[in-house]
Design a protein around this motif. Structure first.
Motif, PDB file in Angstrom:
ATOM      1  N   VAL A  52       0.798  -1.238  -0.130  1.00  0.00           N
ATOM      2  CA  VAL A  52       0.030  -0.196   0.271  1.00  0.00           C
ATOM      3  C   VAL A  52       0.205   1.142   0.144  1.00  0.00           C
ATOM      4  O   VAL A  52       0.519   1.557  -1.024  1.00  0.00           O
ATOM      5  N   LEU A  53       1.791   1.109   0.726  1.00  0.00           N
ATOM      6  CA  LEU A  53       2.837   2.564   1.130  1.00  0.00           C
ATOM      7  C   LEU A  53       3.777   2.592  -0.494  1.00  0.00           C
ATOM      8  O   LEU A  53       3.765   4.053  -0.559  1.00  0.00           O
ATOM      9  N   SER A  54       3.914   1.323  -1.711  1.00  0.00           N
ATOM     10  CA  SER A  54       4.472   2.069  -2.714  1.00  0.00           C
ATOM     11  C   SER A  54       3.642   2.176  -3.645  1.00  0.00           C
ATOM     12  O   SER A  54       3.422   3.731  -4.218  1.00  0.00           O
ATOM     13  N   GLU A  55       2.433   2.161  -3.531  1.00  0.00           N
ATOM     14  CA  GLU A  55       1.185   2.448  -4.008  1.00  0.00           C
ATOM     15  C   GLU A  55       1.080   3.826  -3.857  1.00  0.00           C
ATOM     16  O   GLU A  55       0.744   4.660  -4.434  1.00  0.00           O
ATOM     17  N   LEU A  56       0.600   4.042  -2.646  1.00  0.00           N
ATOM     18  CA  LEU A  56       0.710   5.992  -1.440  1.00  0.00           C
ATOM     19  C   LEU A  56       2.270   6.545  -2.819  1.00  0.00           C
ATOM     20  O   LEU A  56       1.425   7.696  -3.311  1.00  0.00           O
ATOM     21  N   GLU A  57       3.187   6.016  -2.300  1.00  0.00           N
ATOM     22  CA  GLU A  57       4.073   6.815  -3.557  1.00  0.00           C
ATOM     23  C   GLU A  57       4.162   6.762  -5.227  1.00  0.00           C
ATOM     24  O   GLU A  57       4.449   8.162  -4.959  1.00  0.00           O
ATOM     25  N   SER A  58       3.568   5.863  -5.501  1.00  0.00           N
ATOM     26  CA  SER A  58       2.849   6.148  -6.828  1.00  0.00           C
ATOM     27  C   SER A  58       2.589   6.837  -7.091  1.00  0.00           C
ATOM     28  O   SER A  58       2.642   8.084  -8.522  1.00  0.00           O
ATOM     29  N   PHE A  59       1.765   7.258  -6.534  1.00  0.00           N
ATOM     30  CA  PHE A  59       1.017   9.130  -6.238  1.00  0.00           C
ATOM     31  C   PHE A  59       1.262  10.610  -6.046  1.00  0.00           C
ATOM     32  O   PHE A  59       0.728  11.141  -6.688  1.00  0.00           O
ATOM     33  N   GLY A  60       2.189   9.591  -5.580  1.00  0.00           N
ATOM     34  CA  GLY A  60       3.281  11.387  -4.781  1.00  0.00           C
ATOM     35  C   GLY A  60       2.835  11.242  -3.902  1.00  0.00           C
ATOM     36  O   GLY A  60       2.846  12.828  -3.459  1.00  0.00           O
ATOM     37  N   LEU A  61       1.806  10.681  -3.152  1.00  0.00           N
ATOM     38  CA  LEU A  61       1.170  11.087  -1.399  1.00  0.00           C
ATOM     39  C   LEU A  61       2.475  11.072  -0.528  1.00  0.00           C
ATOM     40  O   LEU A  61       3.087  11.695   0.246  1.00  0.00           O
ATOM     41  N   LEU A  62       3.260  10.135  -0.550  1.00  0.00           N
ATOM     42  CA  LEU A  62       4.164   9.700  -0.366  1.00  0.00           C
ATOM     43  C   LEU A  62       6.204   9.355  -0.814  1.00  0.00           C
ATOM     44  O   LEU A  62       5.664   8.838  -1.646  1.00  0.00           O
ATOM     45  N   ALA A  63       7.025   9.886   0.132  1.00  0.00           N
ATOM     46  CA  ALA A  63       8.764   9.107  -0.130  1.00  0.00           C
ATOM     47  C   ALA A  63       9.150   9.185   0.477  1.00  0.00           C
ATOM     48  O   ALA A  63       8.499   8.786   1.829  1.00  0.00           O
ATOM     49  N   ALA A  64      10.156   8.269   0.269  1.00  0.00           N
ATOM     50  CA  ALA A  64      10.987   7.345   1.532  1.00  0.00           C
ATOM     51  C   ALA A  64      12.418   8.445   0.847  1.00  0.00           C
ATOM     52  O   ALA A  64      12.936   8.691   0.178  1.00  0.00           O
ATOM     53  N   PRO A  65      12.890   9.179   2.167  1.00  0.00           N
ATOM     54  CA  PRO A  65      13.534   9.615   2.223  1.00  0.00           C
ATOM     55  C   PRO A  65      14.763   9.244   2.000  1.00  0.00           C
ATOM     56  O   PRO A  65      15.810   9.735   1.637  1.00  0.00           O
ATOM     57  N   HIS A  66      15.147   8.406   2.376  1.00  0.00           N
ATOM     58  CA  HIS A  66      15.661   7.208   2.403  1.00  0.00           C
ATOM     59  C   HIS A  66      15.896   5.572   2.612  1.00  0.00           C
ATOM     60  O   HIS A  66      14.152   5.018   2.291  1.00  0.00           O
ATOM     61  N   THR A  67      16.387   5.045   1.812  1.00  0.00           N
ATOM     62  CA  THR A  67      16.293   3.463   1.262  1.00  0.00           C
ATOM     63  C   THR A  67      15.815   2.549   2.597  1.00  0.00           C
ATOM     64  O   THR A  67      16.692   3.154   3.635  1.00  0.00           O
ATOM     65  N   SER A  68      14.851   1.898   3.164  1.00  0.00           N
ATOM     66  CA  SER A  68      14.359   1.510   4.441  1.00  0.00           C
ATOM     67  C   SER A  68      14.122   2.307   5.453  1.00  0.00           C
ATOM     68  O   SER A  68      14.329   1.960   6.379  1.00  0.00           O
ATOM     69  N   ALA A  69      14.123   4.179   5.359  1.00  0.00           N
ATOM     70  CA  ALA A  69      13.719   4.613   5.905  1.00  0.00           C
ATOM     71  C   ALA A  69      12.460   4.497   6.768  1.00  0.00           C
ATOM     72  O   ALA A  69      11.747   5.703   7.122  1.00  0.00           O
ATOM     73  N   GLY A  70      11.255   3.785   5.437  1.00  0.00           N
ATOM     74  CA  GLY A  70      10.006   4.474   6.109  1.00  0.00           C
ATOM     75  C   GLY A  70       9.273   5.135   4.785  1.00  0.00           C
ATOM     76  O   GLY A  70      10.286   5.737   4.447  1.00  0.00           O
ATOM     77  N   ARG A  71       7.954   6.143   5.145  1.00  0.00           N
ATOM     78  CA  ARG A  71       7.741   7.138   4.379  1.00  0.00           C
ATOM     79  C   ARG A  71       6.977   8.473   5.253  1.00  0.00           C
ATOM     80  O   ARG A  71       6.813   8.460   6.437  1.00  0.00           O
TER      81      ARG A  71
END
Length: 347
Positions: A52-71
């Protein structure tokens, strides 16, 4: 990139998105799938949450500042949250009473504006900002009271009953009788005018010799007009209080952003122009991150609301500025209520 309508998100995606934003606004830290999996209202495995987080990221709503650091939410995500999901927390009765008591205290209007800026800072934990009203009160009376050999106190009484005190520096000592004559002369010519309007008419009379004033009274009036005109020109357009609140523990990890924000606040004219863009708003306006060019580099948010006099005319704008993780649900209604309260004080 425009955010998708909230209706396009599944219930599961909307719930996960809301939790991420709320946790981020509270902690200032990216939110991971393991953290979300421990929440009682989330009945999903970490793997499903990551999907779900990946889907929200694809919409531009979330971002991951660092790898495996959460959104963490993007500016786009915060806008969607504020406009479509957030439930505001109205000020409590005690908070409303405290705001009205502080802004309703007697004294010059400048003190009320200073109090408002400091109050907004305390309520939000960010910096409070208030634009000085772009108008002058219409006066009913002026009294000059001697303080000592070189100073007098000018007591300005407005048509609305508002009283303002200003200290007048004297070039030469003036007697009590000269001050009384000057007070009577000025008051007789105010007649519902602003101080600048009355000053212009009085100066014209004095310059043309159409007065029966003695020299001492004439000097006193001319000195007062010059001082008041200079005072009005020097008044700040914007009052900012609580900038130190912007340097909290979380700011230590992002000193460049905070330094940029403090630099931006030094440019009061540009900040005032941003606030001025909220003058025509019916209620509170929210500028998030890069939505306003002035604070795009510092990644800051501004919550602003116009305040009106009793006739409904907009006389200024107030608000707060801070990091994008402001507690919007609490601060937005607080700013709106403070604007209404200040409007009552302005009259």
């Amino acid at each position: 990139m425009a955010s998708p309508p909230i209706s396009e998100l599944t219930n599961r995606a909307r719930d996960i998105f809301r939790l991420v934003v709320e946790d981020y606004l509270e902690s200032g830290q990216p939110v991971g799938s393991k953290t979300l999996a421990t929440r009682s209202e989330v009945n999903l495995s970490p793997a499903s949450i990551r999907s779900v987080l990946s889907e929200l990221e694809s919409f531009g709503l979330l971002a991951a500042p660092h790898t495996s650091a959460g959104r963490m939410p993007t500016d786009l995500g915060l806008r969607l949250f504020v406009d479509g999901i957030m439930q505001v927390a109205e000020p409590t009765a005690a908070e409303r009473a405290a705001i009205e008591a502080q802004l309703g205290a007697p004294g010059p209007i400048e003190a009320a504006l200073e109090n408002t800026s400091a109050l907004l800072s305390n309520l939000s934990g960010a910096a409070g900002m208030v634009m000085v009203p772009q108008r002058e009160a219409r006066l009913a009376q002026i009294n000059l009271v001697p303080l000592d050999q070189t100073r007098a106190l000018a007591v300005l009484v407005g048509e609305d009953g508002h009283v303002e005190n200003r200290v007048l520096e004297l070039d030469t000592p003036a007697s009590a009788s000269a001050m009384q004559e000057a007070s009577n002369y000025i008051s007789a010519r105010l007649a519902g005018r602003t101080l600048s309007e009355a000053a212009k008419a009085i100066q014209a009379e004095i310059s043309s010799g159409r007065t029966a004033l003695d020299d001492a009274s004439k000097r006193l009036i001319e000195n007062g007009i010059a001082t008041w005109s200079e005072d009005a020109a020097k008044r700040p357009v914007l009052i900012v209080r609580g900038a130190s609140n912007l340097i909290d523990d979380s700011a230590l990890n992002d000193l460049d952003r905070v330094r940029q924000l403090l630099d931006d606040l030094e440019n009061k004219q540009s900040v005032a122009e941003l606030l001025d863009s909220a003058r025509e708003a019916e209620s509170t306006r929210i500028f998030i991150g890069a939505e306003n060019r002035l604070f795009a580099l510092s990644g800051s948010s501004v919550i602003a609301a116009p305040y009106r006099d009793r006739e409904g005319r907009v006389v200024g704008v107030l608000g707060v500025i801070g990091p994008t993780r402001l507690n919007y649900a609490r601060v937005v209604p607080m700013v709106d209520f403070t604007a209404h309260s200040l409007g009552k004080r302005i009259g």
